[in-house]
Design a protein around this motif. Structure first.
Motif, PDB file in Angstrom:
ATOM      1  N   PRO A  27       6.517   7.186   3.967  1.00 53.26           N
ATOM      2  CA  PRO A  27       5.435   7.806   4.751  1.00 53.26           C
ATOM      3  C   PRO A  27       5.788   7.842   6.235  1.00 53.26           C
ATOM      4  CG  PRO A  27       4.560   6.193   3.204  1.00 53.26           C
ATOM      5  CD  PRO A  27       6.050   6.025   3.194  1.00 53.26           C
ATOM      6  N   THR A  28       5.246   8.836   6.914  1.00 51.35           N
ATOM      7  CA  THR A  28       5.531   9.006   8.342  1.00 51.35           C
ATOM      8  C   THR A  28       4.321   8.700   9.219  1.00 51.35           C
ATOM      9  OG1 THR A  28       5.008  11.368   8.184  1.00 51.35           O
ATOM     10  CG2 THR A  28       7.322  10.726   7.909  1.00 51.35           C
ATOM     11  N   ASP A  29       3.188   8.377   8.588  1.00 53.23           N
ATOM     12  CA  ASP A  29       1.982   8.088   9.356  1.00 53.23           C
ATOM     13  C   ASP A  29       1.470   6.692   9.007  1.00 53.23           C
ATOM     14  OD1 ASP A  29       1.399   9.181   6.724  1.00 53.23           O
ATOM     15  OD2 ASP A  29      -0.713   8.988   7.279  1.00 53.23           O
ATOM     16  N   GLY A  30       0.941   5.996  10.011  1.00 52.76           N
ATOM     17  CA  GLY A  30       0.349   4.687   9.762  1.00 52.76           C
ATOM     18  C   GLY A  30       1.389   3.599   9.585  1.00 52.76           C
ATOM     19  N   GLY A  31       1.061   2.598   8.792  1.00 59.21           N
ATOM     20  CA  GLY A  31       1.947   1.474   8.553  1.00 59.21           C
ATOM     21  C   GLY A  31       1.349   0.554   7.516  1.00 59.21           C
ATOM     22  N   GLY A  46      -1.733  -7.167  11.921  1.00 52.57           N
ATOM     23  CA  GLY A  46      -1.295  -5.943  12.557  1.00 52.57           C
ATOM     24  C   GLY A  46      -0.739  -4.980  11.537  1.00 52.57           C
ATOM     25  N   LEU A  47      -0.106  -3.921  12.025  1.00 56.39           N
ATOM     26  CA  LEU A  47       0.561  -2.930  11.180  1.00 56.39           C
ATOM     27  C   LEU A  47       2.054  -2.979  11.479  1.00 56.39           C
ATOM     28  CD1 LEU A  47      -1.712   0.269  11.430  1.00 56.39           C
ATOM     29  CD2 LEU A  47      -1.489  -1.279   9.479  1.00 56.39           C
ATOM     30  N   LEU A  48       2.868  -2.892  10.431  1.00 59.33           N
ATOM     31  CA  LEU A  48       4.310  -2.791  10.634  1.00 59.33           C
ATOM     32  C   LEU A  48       4.804  -1.463  10.080  1.00 59.33           C
ATOM     33  CD1 LEU A  48       5.844  -3.420   7.671  1.00 59.33           C
ATOM     34  CD2 LEU A  48       5.218  -5.732   8.271  1.00 59.33           C
ATOM     35  N   PRO A  49       5.896  -0.942  10.627  1.00 58.24           N
ATOM     36  CA  PRO A  49       6.397   0.358  10.173  1.00 58.24           C
ATOM     37  C   PRO A  49       6.792   0.320   8.704  1.00 58.24           C
ATOM     38  CG  PRO A  49       7.464  -0.338  12.210  1.00 58.24           C
ATOM     39  CD  PRO A  49       6.702  -1.513  11.711  1.00 58.24           C
ATOM     40  N   GLU A  89       0.850  -1.189   0.000  1.00 60.47           N
ATOM     41  CA  GLU A  89       0.000   0.000   0.000  1.00 60.47           C
ATOM     42  C   GLU A  89       0.883   1.235   0.000  1.00 60.47           C
ATOM     43  OE1 GLU A  89      -3.646  -1.847   2.641  1.00 60.47           O
ATOM     44  OE2 GLU A  89      -1.771  -1.334   3.643  1.00 60.47           O
ATOM     45  N   ARG A  90       0.271   2.392  -0.262  1.00 64.70           N
ATOM     46  CA  ARG A  90       1.009   3.662  -0.260  1.00 64.70           C
ATOM     47  C   ARG A  90       2.195   3.609  -1.223  1.00 64.70           C
ATOM     48  NH1 ARG A  90      -0.299   6.124   4.811  1.00 64.70           N
ATOM     49  NH2 ARG A  90       1.000   7.901   4.211  1.00 64.70           N
ATOM     50  N   ASP A  91       2.000   3.007  -2.399  1.00 64.18           N
ATOM     51  CA  ASP A  91       2.999   2.910  -3.474  1.00 64.18           C
ATOM     52  C   ASP A  91       4.108   1.896  -3.200  1.00 64.18           C
ATOM     53  OD1 ASP A  91       1.676   4.761  -5.095  1.00 64.18           O
ATOM     54  OD2 ASP A  91       2.732   6.460  -4.182  1.00 64.18           O
TER      55      ASP A  91
END
Length: 268
Positions: free
Chosen positions: A245-249, A263-266, A214-216
């Motif tokens: 990106p600096t927000d989310g994961g 979950g979310l990973l950095p 996600e996010r490219d």
């Protein structure tokens, strides 16, 4: 590559509007490889949310995709902007399986699957009508995009027991939140690899790791190794944004013989 795999035939896409059924769900939309409908629990909660599912009934031998299908297809998409009093809709995904069809390795489902959806009302106490433009890929030896609009009036039959049971079961089947003994730890990698250490119960041979591009970001299939008794997944980073990106994961799912967590990973 996706452009080689997907059969783009206007007749196969079948864009159409489907009238609501006599329940808090849409009618089925039929395609070559299966059928799809939208089901809701009918009643919003106190926060103005309505639970639902995108119900995909695949024919034997057909498959559909997880939130990140790799380089082989298209992920399920849901656009509710034509709706009345619906501010947003969020799709969730049960644990996928990894497939290799000769064109590439990808993540998805080779069985009927219900994808949970959380609808958020704009005004919690006002009636809503869901007009959802659905786009997904259903595949056998080729992939056929399915595109249609599904219409639901959640208030038309808010006490439908069958609809409520399907929605409840689908949310209950989602991966649990990751925890210390069942989850991942991100290890140092480089610009071209994501490396994680996995902790999980059950047979190591049954474990698998899925990360969503996600996010490219775009990822390849992970390779497995062992270090100090721990299972390591090394994931090629095939593409990435020009700036991290600096927000989310990034969403991930870890599966084992004992179940699945997410979950979310950095951002790497």
């Amino acid at each position: 590559m996706r452009s080689l795999k997907i059969l783009l035939l206007g007749a196969a896409i079948g864009s159409a509007s489907v009238l609501p059924a006599a329940a808090a769900s849409s009618a089925w939309y039929n395609s070559e490889g299966g059928k799809v409908r939208l089901v809701t629990s009918g009643k919003p909660d106190e926060a103005g949310r309505i639970q639902g599912v995108l119900d995909i009934a695949l024919k034997p031998g057909w498959k559909t995709y997880w939130r990140d299908p790799g380089d082989a297809g298209v992920p399920p998409q849901l656009d509710v902007s034509p709706s009345t009093n619906i501010a947003d809709a969020t799709l969730s995904f049960p644990a996928p399986q990894r497939h290799d069809d000769g064109y590439g390795k990808w993540a998805g489902y080779n069985h009927p699957v219900s994808l949970p959806v959380m609808f958020k009302l704009s005004a919690a106490k006002d009636p809503a009508v869901i007009e959802a433009d659905v786009f997904l890929g259903i595949c056998e030896t080729i992939c056929i995009p399915v595109q249609t609009r599904l219409t639901v009036d959640p208030g038309s039959d808010p006490d439908n027991a069958d609809d409520a049971a399907l929605v409840k079961a689908s949310f209950a089947a989602l991966p649990a939140p990751a925890r210390s003994d069942f989850g991942i730890n991100v290890l140092p990698g480089d610009h071209e690899t994501l490396v994680v250490e996995a902790s999980f119960p059950g047979d190591p041979n049954a474990a698998d790791f899925f990360v969503a591009g996600e996010r490219d970001y775009m990822f390849g299939a992970p390779s497995r190794s062992e270090k100090d008794g721990k299972l390591i997944f090394t994931v090629p980073i095939l593409d990435r944004p020009s700036a991290t990106p600096t927000d989310g994961g990034l969403h991930y799912t870890l599966t084992s013989s004992a179940g699945a967590v997410e979950g979310l990973l950095p951002f790497p």
